[in-house]
Design a protein around this motif. Sequence first.
Motif, PDB file in Angstrom:
ATOM      1  N   THR A 255       6.574  -0.263  -1.036  1.00 34.64           N
ATOM      2  CA  THR A 255       7.947  -0.158  -1.679  1.00 34.64           C
ATOM      3  C   THR A 255       7.325  -0.598  -3.660  1.00 34.64           C
ATOM      4  O   THR A 255       7.681  -0.106  -4.436  1.00 34.64           O
ATOM      5  N   SER A 256       6.058  -1.202  -2.715  1.00 30.29           N
ATOM      6  CA  SER A 256       5.265  -1.608  -4.484  1.00 30.29           C
ATOM      7  C   SER A 256       4.811   0.063  -5.306  1.00 30.29           C
ATOM      8  O   SER A 256       5.097  -0.014  -6.771  1.00 30.29           O
ATOM      9  N   GLY A 257       4.596   0.501  -4.824  1.00 29.58           N
ATOM     10  CA  GLY A 257       4.037   2.046  -4.711  1.00 29.58           C
ATOM     11  C   GLY A 257       5.301   2.596  -5.305  1.00 29.58           C
ATOM     12  O   GLY A 257       4.677   4.057  -6.716  1.00 29.58           O
TER      13      GLY A 257
ATOM     14  N   PRO B 297      -1.945   5.284   5.066  1.00 26.85           N
ATOM     15  CA  PRO B 297      -3.788   4.870   3.693  1.00 26.85           C
ATOM     16  C   PRO B 297      -3.404   3.856   3.101  1.00 26.85           C
ATOM     17  O   PRO B 297      -4.047   3.335   2.589  1.00 26.85           O
ATOM     18  N   GLU B 298      -2.288   2.680   3.525  1.00 21.56           N
ATOM     19  CA  GLU B 298      -2.131   1.579   2.905  1.00 21.56           C
ATOM     20  C   GLU B 298      -3.614   0.610   3.260  1.00 21.56           C
ATOM     21  O   GLU B 298      -3.712  -0.133   2.994  1.00 21.56           O
ATOM     22  N   ASP B 299      -4.169   0.847   4.485  1.00 17.54           N
ATOM     23  CA  ASP B 299      -5.635   0.329   5.712  1.00 17.54           C
ATOM     24  C   ASP B 299      -6.431   0.774   4.772  1.00 17.54           C
ATOM     25  O   ASP B 299      -7.514   0.202   4.912  1.00 17.54           O
TER      26      ASP B 299
ATOM     27  N   ILE C   2      -0.001  -3.829  -7.476  1.00 21.82           N
ATOM     28  CA  ILE C   2       1.107  -4.603  -6.914  1.00 21.82           C
ATOM     29  C   ILE C   2       0.824  -5.060  -5.724  1.00 21.82           C
ATOM     30  O   ILE C   2       0.509  -3.680  -4.548  1.00 21.82           O
ATOM     31  N   THR C   3       0.977  -6.505  -5.090  1.00 18.26           N
ATOM     32  CA  THR C   3       1.144  -5.801  -3.143  1.00 18.26           C
ATOM     33  C   THR C   3       1.883  -7.630  -3.360  1.00 18.26           C
ATOM     34  O   THR C   3       0.919  -8.448  -3.723  1.00 18.26           O
ATOM     35  N   CYS C   4       2.089  -7.542  -3.096  1.00 23.39           N
ATOM     36  CA  CYS C   4       3.753  -8.658  -2.482  1.00 23.39           C
ATOM     37  C   CYS C   4       3.424  -9.951  -1.787  1.00 23.39           C
ATOM     38  O   CYS C   4       3.096 -11.576  -2.003  1.00 23.39           O
ATOM     39  N   GLY C   5       2.563  -9.161  -0.785  1.00 21.53           N
ATOM     40  CA  GLY C   5       2.527 -10.757   0.660  1.00 21.53           C
ATOM     41  C   GLY C   5       0.356 -10.186   0.414  1.00 21.53           C
ATOM     42  O   GLY C   5      -0.195 -11.216   0.949  1.00 21.53           O
ATOM     43  N   LEU C   6      -0.002 -10.170  -1.143  1.00 21.66           N
ATOM     44  CA  LEU C   6      -1.508 -10.410  -1.268  1.00 21.66           C
ATOM     45  C   LEU C   6      -2.118  -9.645  -0.221  1.00 21.66           C
ATOM     46  O   LEU C   6      -3.288 -10.312   0.111  1.00 21.66           O
TER      47      LEU C   6
ATOM     48  N   ASN D 198      -1.948  -1.609   9.469  1.00 20.15           N
ATOM     49  CA  ASN D 198      -2.577  -3.093   9.838  1.00 20.15           C
ATOM     50  C   ASN D 198      -1.553  -4.692  10.757  1.00 20.15           C
ATOM     51  O   ASN D 198      -1.474  -5.167  10.803  1.00 20.15           O
ATOM     52  N   LYS D 199      -1.159  -4.221   8.764  1.00 22.72           N
ATOM     53  CA  LYS D 199      -0.373  -5.578   8.440  1.00 22.72           C
ATOM     54  C   LYS D 199       0.827  -5.927   9.262  1.00 22.72           C
ATOM     55  O   LYS D 199       0.959  -6.877  10.266  1.00 22.72           O
ATOM     56  N   LEU D 200       1.585  -4.408   9.631  1.00 24.78           N
ATOM     57  CA  LEU D 200       3.075  -4.255  10.744  1.00 24.78           C
ATOM     58  C   LEU D 200       2.025  -4.272  11.915  1.00 24.78           C
ATOM     59  O   LEU D 200       2.569  -5.100  12.890  1.00 24.78           O
TER      60      LEU D 200
HETATM   61  C1  S6P Z   1       8.425  -3.847   2.976  1.00 23.25           C
HETATM   62  C2  S6P Z   1       8.010  -2.285   2.869  1.00 23.25           C
HETATM   63  C3  S6P Z   1       7.012  -1.634   3.144  1.00 23.25           C
HETATM   64  C4  S6P Z   1       6.343  -2.978   1.055  1.00 23.25           C
HETATM   65  C5  S6P Z   1       4.369  -2.082   1.945  1.00 23.25           C
HETATM   66  C6  S6P Z   1       3.644  -3.070   0.788  1.00 23.25           C
HETATM   67  O1  S6P Z   1       9.945  -3.846   2.517  1.00 23.25           O
HETATM   68  O2  S6P Z   1       8.378  -1.810   3.818  1.00 23.25           O
HETATM   69  O3  S6P Z   1       6.647  -0.686   2.659  1.00 23.25           O
HETATM   70  O4  S6P Z   1       6.649  -2.126   0.552  1.00 23.25           O
HETATM   71  O5  S6P Z   1       4.086  -2.137   2.995  1.00 23.25           O
HETATM   72  O6  S6P Z   1       3.749  -4.778   1.034  1.00 23.25           O
HETATM   73  P1  S6P Z   1       2.602  -5.379   0.149  1.00 23.25           P
HETATM   74  O7  S6P Z   1       2.722  -6.870   0.595  1.00 23.25           O
HETATM   75  O8  S6P Z   1       1.287  -4.847  -0.509  1.00 23.25           O
HETATM   76  O9  S6P Z   1       3.291  -4.788  -1.105  1.00 23.25           O
END
Ligand code: S6P
Length: 554
Positions: free
Chosen positions: A58-60, A101-103, A127-131, A458-460
């Motif tokens: 979502t941030s992207g 690719p987030e990792d 942008i990374t909501c969870g830092l 990794n986060k998930l």
């Molecule tokens: C969250 C969504 C995810 C996050 C992504 C980036 O509701 O499903 O795609 O946007 O993992 O997270 P973050 O913390 O880096 O902005």
Amino acid sequence: MKYMKERYPQAMFLRQDGEGGGIYHPSVLRTLEQITEVATSILKDADSGLIVFSGCGTSGRLAFMTARTFNKKLESVGKHGCFKYLIAGKDKALFTSQEAPEDDPICGKEMLQEICMNQRKVLFIGITCGLSAPYVAGQLDYCLKNLDVFTPVLLGFNPTNMARNNKIEKWNKTFSDVVSELQKAVSDGKAFILNPVVGPEPITGSSRMKSGSATKILLETIFVGAYTSSQNLTKSKWNPQNHLDIYRAICERVYSVDFSKKISHLIKLGAECLQKNGSIYYLGLDSIGIVGMIDASECPPTYSATLDDVRGFIEGGYTCFGNKEGDLKHLGKHFHISLEDFKTDIAPHLGEKDLVIILSTEGNLSQASFVQSLSCHKAVLAFKDCDIPQEKFDVVIRAQIDNDINLGSVVKDVVDGFRNMYCEMFTKWVCNAVTTGAHVMKGKVYQNSMVDLKVSNNKLYYRSVGIIQKFSNESRDESERYLLKSIYNTDNLSESHCSKTVADHIDVATPLERVVPRAMLAAILKCPISEAEKRLIQEPVIRTVISQTLNSVK
Ligand code: S6P
């Protein structure tokens, strides 16, 4: 009670406490002003530099939307569009979740290097909501090594001491390490951290919701300010607080009694359709349509929804969408995004178990007559006082940004040119409510946890371990073992399973279904994986099977 209230979207406008404070906190307003000044200096001479937004998921996608909005604005006054976006997984990730690719911090760095080649001045907003996103960590790290060119900004919604401290595979730093280095640059006035507290998400980890809304609000506040200052549209100094007030008014309007009733109706309709294995379709115009498409793209990773459960289409397809890589139709049917595609691929097969929602801009309701003739549930969200034959639609939500929502006299003239952006925000709140509510009603959520998530990065992976631990009361190590047992469909983990990396586990887990619910049930019951799977087949509603199982072991 306070905790519950903090989960409401309105809460993001209320908090003043916590490290960094809420979005109205003086330190946050000051940072907004400082970033606006840097952005203004670039926009005054748009050929002199770049403004880059980057993120994952979502941030992207919000990075893409913001770049699109402000490039259009610059182009409308004959200027060169100097906004760029980066998203982990490239343009494919704008439509479907590409979590892996987030990792990758190296990929993040290389993508940034490529678009910033030969630039002298770059404002980079990671942008990374969870830092937490390694992709963004790699980019911030690169900016910090090149502060003569880059002004890095970290935008997120965790206090800095909660930045992710997990090892990043094939890299020598954690996100938290990068934040510490960034903090030094902040104290030298060479970087910024914008991390107001917006309160917990209604569904834990679903950062698309409050954090996503706050991302959009803060970016727009900075760049409406920078645009108006660079164009000398206002004599007085840009006041971010006035602009935030507009979103606050919109949020109050969305959640007012009369709108809430209509949105609840829409949620119920959406849930009924999903429960019957039908679908929700958004048909939209321009950026309002993109909001619907983004909302749809988030359902698979969050709720293990299929790519057909919620889909978005936009008038003009890729030409209107305006992504960097252009037409991606060759990637498969889920990359067919135009209204024409909807008419040929979907419309002939619609029935009582489907819901079509028109997302209209202020000026156009052209799809209304076509949608009226479809034999399915129908709804419309419109921002214009146009003639909508109410009897033909199950739900009609009509908001007029001018009349219903007071734009605030101080900034009215300035922001009039950005009204579409405020309609987008209204739409985001409505769409997020519909898909979240519908999936909750479908039983995809237990308490406030997204228990049927995809283990696709990794986060998930670690979030899944945490969820298993929370409901089974097992240790963290044992919870991880249950997750692995579920991934490899075995009760006896071998040496070779245990010696694999987390990235290897994720590769195997990504295409699998119900990995976390299966592991949870096995961990709660201390039973074989096959027994957990049998229970899931007998009772496919995830929430029901989990609560039955938990009750049985009380
Ligand atoms: C969250 C969504 C995810 C996050 C992504 C980036 O509701 O499903 O795609 O946007 O993992 O997270 P973050 O913390 O880096 O902005």
